[in-house]
Motif scaffolding. Structure first.
Motif, mmCIF file in Angstrom:
data_model
loop_
_atom_site.group_PDB
_atom_site.id
_atom_site.type_symbol
_atom_site.label_atom_id
_atom_site.label_comp_id
_atom_site.label_asym_id
_atom_site.label_seq_id
_atom_site.Cartn_x
_atom_site.Cartn_y
_atom_site.Cartn_z
ATOM 1 N N LEU A 172 -26.480 -58.677 -6.476
ATOM 2 C CA LEU A 172 -25.427 -59.060 -5.100
ATOM 3 C C LEU A 172 -26.141 -59.289 -3.924
ATOM 4 O O LEU A 172 -26.864 -58.180 -3.614
ATOM 5 C CB LEU A 172 -24.346 -58.275 -4.806
ATOM 6 N N SER A 173 -26.474 -60.530 -3.285
ATOM 7 C CA SER A 173 -27.182 -60.776 -2.048
ATOM 8 C C SER A 173 -26.027 -61.235 -1.032
ATOM 9 O O SER A 173 -25.408 -62.140 -1.140
ATOM 10 C CB SER A 173 -28.053 -62.051 -2.543
ATOM 11 N N MET A 174 -26.170 -60.271 0.042
ATOM 12 C CA MET A 174 -25.381 -60.551 1.219
ATOM 13 C C MET A 174 -25.979 -60.254 2.310
ATOM 14 O O MET A 174 -26.657 -59.358 2.533
ATOM 15 C CB MET A 174 -23.856 -59.737 1.164
ATOM 16 N N ASP A 175 -26.092 -61.183 3.407
ATOM 17 C CA ASP A 175 -26.360 -60.850 4.882
ATOM 18 C C ASP A 175 -27.871 -60.292 4.657
ATOM 19 O O ASP A 175 -28.278 -59.300 5.339
ATOM 20 C CB ASP A 175 -25.600 -59.664 5.571
ATOM 21 N N GLY A 176 -28.621 -60.980 3.871
ATOM 22 C CA GLY A 176 -29.997 -60.553 3.763
ATOM 23 C C GLY A 176 -30.449 -59.426 3.025
ATOM 24 O O GLY A 176 -31.493 -59.193 2.829
ATOM 25 N N ARG A 177 -29.729 -59.056 2.376
ATOM 26 C CA ARG A 177 -29.678 -57.586 1.587
ATOM 27 C C ARG A 177 -29.517 -57.886 0.119
ATOM 28 O O ARG A 177 -28.634 -58.568 -0.114
ATOM 29 C CB ARG A 177 -28.822 -56.452 2.157
ATOM 30 N N GLU A 178 -30.262 -57.129 -0.870
ATOM 31 C CA GLU A 178 -29.778 -57.311 -2.314
ATOM 32 C C GLU A 178 -29.509 -55.868 -2.663
ATOM 33 O O GLU A 178 -29.996 -54.845 -2.460
ATOM 34 C CB GLU A 178 -30.818 -57.447 -2.903
ATOM 35 N N HIS A 179 -28.311 -55.970 -3.536
ATOM 36 C CA HIS A 179 -27.875 -54.810 -3.983
ATOM 37 C C HIS A 179 -27.801 -54.974 -5.527
ATOM 38 O O HIS A 179 -27.314 -56.041 -6.201
ATOM 39 C CB HIS A 179 -26.218 -54.766 -3.878
ATOM 40 N N ASP A 180 -28.643 -53.954 -6.185
ATOM 41 C CA ASP A 180 -28.818 -53.904 -7.609
ATOM 42 C C ASP A 180 -27.375 -53.278 -8.117
ATOM 43 O O ASP A 180 -27.227 -52.076 -8.337
ATOM 44 C CB ASP A 180 -29.977 -53.065 -8.078
ATOM 45 N N LEU A 181 -26.535 -54.175 -8.734
ATOM 46 C CA LEU A 181 -25.331 -53.877 -9.200
ATOM 47 C C LEU A 181 -25.283 -52.584 -10.403
ATOM 48 O O LEU A 181 -24.475 -51.862 -10.432
ATOM 49 C CB LEU A 181 -24.069 -54.980 -9.586
ATOM 50 N N LEU A 182 -26.509 -52.796 -11.336
ATOM 51 C CA LEU A 182 -26.466 -51.983 -12.394
ATOM 52 C C LEU A 182 -26.915 -50.558 -12.135
ATOM 53 O O LEU A 182 -26.874 -49.680 -12.804
ATOM 54 C CB LEU A 182 -27.718 -52.594 -13.182
ATOM 55 N N ARG A 183 -27.360 -50.247 -10.828
ATOM 56 C CA ARG A 183 -27.642 -49.029 -10.256
ATOM 57 C C ARG A 183 -26.485 -48.456 -9.373
ATOM 58 O O ARG A 183 -26.722 -47.136 -8.771
ATOM 59 C CB ARG A 183 -28.955 -48.942 -9.359
ATOM 60 N N LEU A 184 -25.365 -48.951 -9.174
ATOM 61 C CA LEU A 184 -24.347 -48.630 -8.207
ATOM 62 C C LEU A 184 -23.190 -48.192 -9.222
ATOM 63 O O LEU A 184 -22.751 -48.782 -9.988
ATOM 64 C CB LEU A 184 -24.127 -49.789 -7.369
ATOM 65 N N ALA A 185 -22.470 -47.252 -8.692
ATOM 66 C CA ALA A 185 -21.205 -46.771 -9.366
ATOM 67 C C ALA A 185 -20.194 -47.737 -8.748
ATOM 68 O O ALA A 185 -20.373 -48.543 -8.062
ATOM 69 C CB ALA A 185 -20.831 -45.341 -8.891
ATOM 70 N N PRO A 186 -19.222 -47.752 -9.402
ATOM 71 C CA PRO A 186 -17.967 -48.903 -9.374
ATOM 72 C C PRO A 186 -17.749 -48.972 -7.765
ATOM 73 O O PRO A 186 -17.177 -49.809 -7.093
ATOM 74 C CB PRO A 186 -16.913 -48.587 -10.165
ATOM 75 N N ASP A 187 -17.402 -47.636 -7.326
ATOM 76 C CA ASP A 187 -16.923 -47.458 -5.869
ATOM 77 C C ASP A 187 -17.795 -48.032 -4.827
ATOM 78 O O ASP A 187 -17.558 -48.817 -3.912
ATOM 79 C CB ASP A 187 -16.568 -46.113 -5.477
ATOM 80 N N ARG A 188 -19.244 -48.032 -5.055
ATOM 81 C CA ARG A 188 -20.218 -48.448 -4.519
ATOM 82 C C ARG A 188 -20.131 -49.905 -4.532
ATOM 83 O O ARG A 188 -20.700 -50.645 -3.468
ATOM 84 C CB ARG A 188 -21.513 -47.920 -4.755
ATOM 85 N N ILE A 189 -19.972 -50.521 -5.633
ATOM 86 C CA ILE A 189 -19.905 -52.087 -5.861
ATOM 87 C C ILE A 189 -18.668 -52.594 -5.026
ATOM 88 O O ILE A 189 -18.803 -53.586 -4.239
ATOM 89 C CB ILE A 189 -19.952 -52.178 -7.248
ATOM 90 N N VAL A 190 -17.507 -51.908 -4.863
ATOM 91 C CA VAL A 190 -16.359 -52.240 -3.809
ATOM 92 C C VAL A 190 -16.926 -52.127 -2.567
ATOM 93 O O VAL A 190 -16.840 -53.120 -1.811
ATOM 94 C CB VAL A 190 -15.177 -51.372 -4.213
ATOM 95 N N ALA A 191 -17.650 -51.197 -2.116
ATOM 96 C CA ALA A 191 -18.203 -50.940 -0.733
ATOM 97 C C ALA A 191 -19.223 -51.959 -0.328
ATOM 98 O O ALA A 191 -19.025 -52.466 0.968
ATOM 99 C CB ALA A 191 -18.855 -49.563 -0.634
ATOM 100 N N ALA A 192 -19.705 -52.687 -1.462
ATOM 101 C CA ALA A 192 -20.590 -53.689 -1.312
ATOM 102 C C ALA A 192 -19.915 -55.003 -0.893
ATOM 103 O O ALA A 192 -20.813 -55.850 -0.557
ATOM 104 C CB ALA A 192 -21.800 -53.597 -2.323
#
Length: 244
Positions: free
Chosen positions: A60-80
């Motif tokens: 997930l790429s937002m505001d110049g940051r990349e989030h590796d969704l496979l390393r995040l818990a579901p609640d952190r994905i919501v927060a992202a």
């Protein structure tokens, strides 16, 4: 905004996604089409962190940051910035409409939840009228509105919608699809899983077709709507040259 690259996903002994590649750009409505069992819901569950792939990437790429969704818990994905409106609505039947909406904001700590509740009432006036009533007493279409509004309460940048038209009367389906376009117009990107291929292609910018866990067609929605293979399989149209 979202890139899925080479995802291999299993549910129990069965592989449900095979080397899946998919991209969603900011501001788009992207439709994911296919028959029952094609892997559409599994795709959304993987993005949400509720299924873990054996291989591949989900970024997930937002505001110049990349989030590796496979390393995040579901609640952190919501927060992202990702919200998932699940198949079957899955409202909390024993809670009020207002309580369901507040559940969608469970990760938020700012002081704007009340204003967002008012905003959901503007978007879905019936929810304002029924705010104190039990969610389980709403009609199917009203529950779908509640499920979408609950997802929006997290202020997502990317909304995952799973079969929003399922089991609804045609008039309500029209209303739900109008709402999806409104949501996109307000700045939320949408990944739409939908069996009503005709309506999905009318509002989508691009689309993918899944068959047995593999992408078999992809492209601009307007172009796919003219594709003979898709017309025959999903729009109920006979190939050119065939009689009635």
């Amino acid at each position: 905004m979202l890139t899925l690259d080479g995802l291999d996903v299993w549910r129990g002994p069965s592989q449900v996604l095979h080397n899946l590649d998919l991209e969603v750009k900011a501001g788009e409505i992207v439709a994911l089409l296919g028959a029952n069992g094609a892997g559409k819901t599994s795709t959304l569950l993987t993005i949400s962190g509720l299924l873990r792939p054996r291989g591949g990437r989900a970024v997930l790429s937002m505001d110049g940051r990349e989030h590796d969704l496979l390393r995040l818990a579901p609640d952190r994905i919501v927060a992202a910035g990702v919200a998932h409106c699940p198949e079957g609505r899955q409202v909390f039947a024993g809670l009020s409409v207002a309580e369901n909406l507040r559940m969608g904001a469970f990760l938020r700590r700012d002081g704007e939840v009340a204003s967002d509740l008012a905003e959901m009432g503007d978007l879905f006036p019936i929810l304002r009228e029924r705010a104190g009533g039990l969610a389980g007493q709403l009609s199917g279409g009203e529950q779908m509105m509640l499920a979408i509004a609950r997802a929006l309460m997290s202020r997502p940048r990317l909304l995952l919608l799973d079969e929003p038209s399922l089991g609804l009367a045609p008039q309500m389906v029209d209303r739900i699809f109008d709402v999806i376009e409104t949501i996109r117009g307000r700045g939320t990107t949408v990944l739409l899983v939908e069996q009503n291929a005709g309506m999905a292609l009318e509002i989508a910018d691009r689309a993918y077709v899944l068959e047995n866990g593999r992408i078999t067609l992809s492209g601009l929605a307007a172009e796919l709507a003219e594709d003979a293979r898709l017309q025959e399989a999903y729009l109920g149209l006979a190939p050119a040259g065939e009689g009635a």
